[in-house]
Design a protein around this motif. Structure first.
Motif, short mmCIF file in Angstrom:
data_model
loop_
_atom_site.label_atom_id
_atom_site.label_comp_id
_atom_site.label_asym_id
_atom_site.label_seq_id
_atom_site.Cartn_x
_atom_site.Cartn_y
_atom_site.Cartn_z
N MET A 1 -3.53 13.75 56.42
CA MET A 1 -2.17 13.55 56.25
C MET A 1 -1.88 12.08 55.76
SD MET A 1 0.99 14.10 58.75
CE MET A 1 1.69 12.62 59.27
N ALA A 2 -1.06 12.16 54.59
CA ALA A 2 -0.80 10.69 53.91
C ALA A 2 0.31 10.15 54.73
CB ALA A 2 -0.19 11.00 52.79
N VAL A 3 0.02 8.73 54.82
CA VAL A 3 1.14 7.98 55.46
C VAL A 3 2.20 7.47 54.48
CG1 VAL A 3 1.56 5.72 56.78
CG2 VAL A 3 -0.56 6.74 57.17
N LYS A 4 3.68 7.93 55.10
CA LYS A 4 4.78 7.65 54.33
C LYS A 4 5.73 7.01 55.08
CE LYS A 4 5.27 8.61 50.23
NZ LYS A 4 5.26 7.80 49.11
N GLU A 5 6.78 6.09 54.68
CA GLU A 5 7.80 5.77 55.41
C GLU A 5 8.84 7.02 55.75
OE1 GLU A 5 9.51 2.57 53.31
OE2 GLU A 5 7.84 1.34 53.44
N ALA A 6 9.32 7.21 56.75
CA ALA A 6 10.45 8.06 57.13
C ALA A 6 11.39 8.02 56.27
CB ALA A 6 10.71 7.88 58.62
N THR A 7 12.01 6.96 55.98
CA THR A 7 13.30 6.83 55.18
C THR A 7 13.13 5.78 54.09
OG1 THR A 7 14.53 5.01 56.36
CG2 THR A 7 14.77 7.36 56.99
N GLY A 8 12.11 5.23 53.68
CA GLY A 8 12.01 4.16 52.83
C GLY A 8 12.44 2.83 53.09
N ASN A 9 12.58 2.73 54.35
CA ASN A 9 13.18 1.31 54.89
C ASN A 9 12.07 0.64 55.87
OD1 ASN A 9 16.05 1.32 53.69
ND2 ASN A 9 16.08 3.34 54.82
N ASN A 10 10.89 0.59 55.45
CA ASN A 10 9.72 0.12 56.20
C ASN A 10 9.96 0.84 57.49
OD1 ASN A 10 8.82 -1.41 53.92
ND2 ASN A 10 10.27 -3.00 54.64
N GLY B 1 -4.03 -6.31 50.48
CA GLY B 1 -4.83 -5.07 50.49
C GLY B 1 -5.98 -5.18 50.66
N ILE B 2 -6.73 -4.07 50.96
CA ILE B 2 -8.22 -4.24 51.37
C ILE B 2 -9.14 -3.53 49.95
CG2 ILE B 2 -10.12 -3.20 52.62
CD1 ILE B 2 -7.69 -2.65 54.53
N VAL B 3 -10.13 -4.48 49.53
CA VAL B 3 -11.10 -3.76 48.69
C VAL B 3 -11.88 -2.83 48.86
CG1 VAL B 3 -12.93 -4.54 46.81
CG2 VAL B 3 -11.10 -6.19 47.56
N GLN B 4 -11.89 -1.74 48.30
CA GLN B 4 -12.91 -0.55 48.47
C GLN B 4 -14.23 -0.66 47.50
OE1 GLN B 4 -10.43 2.97 47.64
NE2 GLN B 4 -11.35 3.97 49.37
N ASN C 1 2.48 -0.10 52.26
CA ASN C 1 3.69 -0.64 51.76
C ASN C 1 3.74 -0.41 50.20
OD1 ASN C 1 6.32 -1.29 52.16
ND2 ASN C 1 5.98 -3.40 52.49
N VAL C 2 3.21 0.51 49.63
CA VAL C 2 3.28 0.61 48.11
C VAL C 2 3.67 2.08 47.85
CG1 VAL C 2 1.82 0.94 45.88
CG2 VAL C 2 0.87 -0.73 47.80
N ASN C 3 4.87 2.08 47.22
CA ASN C 3 5.62 3.27 46.94
C ASN C 3 5.91 3.89 48.37
OD1 ASN C 3 5.83 2.98 44.12
ND2 ASN C 3 3.98 4.25 44.00
N ASN C 4 6.28 3.03 49.38
CA ASN C 4 6.44 3.38 50.65
C ASN C 4 5.69 4.39 51.51
OD1 ASN C 4 9.17 2.64 50.14
ND2 ASN C 4 10.04 4.44 49.32
N GLY C 5 4.42 4.05 51.01
CA GLY C 5 3.22 4.54 51.88
C GLY C 5 2.00 4.05 51.76
N VAL C 6 0.92 4.39 52.08
CA VAL C 6 -0.57 3.82 52.04
C VAL C 6 -1.42 4.71 50.99
CG1 VAL C 6 -2.90 3.66 53.17
CG2 VAL C 6 -0.79 3.34 54.45
N LEU C 7 -1.72 3.77 49.94
CA LEU C 7 -2.38 4.33 48.62
C LEU C 7 -3.51 3.80 48.21
CD1 LEU C 7 0.90 4.40 46.20
CD2 LEU C 7 -0.14 6.36 47.40
N SER C 8 -4.38 4.26 47.74
CA SER C 8 -5.66 3.67 47.03
C SER C 8 -5.19 3.56 45.39
CB SER C 8 -6.75 4.91 46.99
OG SER C 8 -7.81 4.07 46.24
#
Length: 131
Positions: free
Chosen positions: A1-10, A92-95, A108-115
């Protein structure tokens, strides 16, 4: 499951877990808290800070020569500098390094965790918290 903010407010359960790891509650920027939480889950005591500039002390930064020499590795940190603020404002973290690009994991990119795939030209600094 992807991590996303609940309301876009951190906010949201996972975001608030990252923030709590660094002593903050919902509503705060959380990219550095996410990085700190990841390091903690890997058994590393530091960094543990929600302030992104704090993750790039000079003693931990790679020099230009080191970067050009190819020393950046998986789990090193990268910084994005904000000219308007006059400071680092994202971490961020280097992959993986791929010539003039890095593949990342960031919170905290586009209200979530992204690669993401980022050009080296956009990176302000790299730091080593593994050694």
């Amino acid at each position: 499951m992807a991590v996303k903010e609940a309301t876009g407010n951190n906010d949201g359960p996972r975001v608030e877990e990252y923030l709590a790891y660094t002593g903050f509650g919902k509503g705060h920027a959380w990219c550095a808290a996410f990085v700190s939480w990841c390091y903690g889950k890997a058994g590393l005591p530091a960094p543990r800070n929600a302030w992104s500039p704090a993750l790039f002390p000079l003693a931990r930064r790679y020099t230009k020569e080191q970067i050009q020499g190819g020393v950046i590795r998986r789990a090193d940190l990268f910084a994005i500098y904000n000219q308007k603020l006059g400071r680092i404002d994202h971490v961020g973290i280097v992959q993986k390094m791929e010539r003039n690009w890095i593949l990342t994991v960031e919170g905290n990119v586009n209200n979530g965790v992204l690669s993401k795939r980022r050009s080296l030209a956009t990176i302000y600094a790299f730091s080593n918290w593994l050694d």
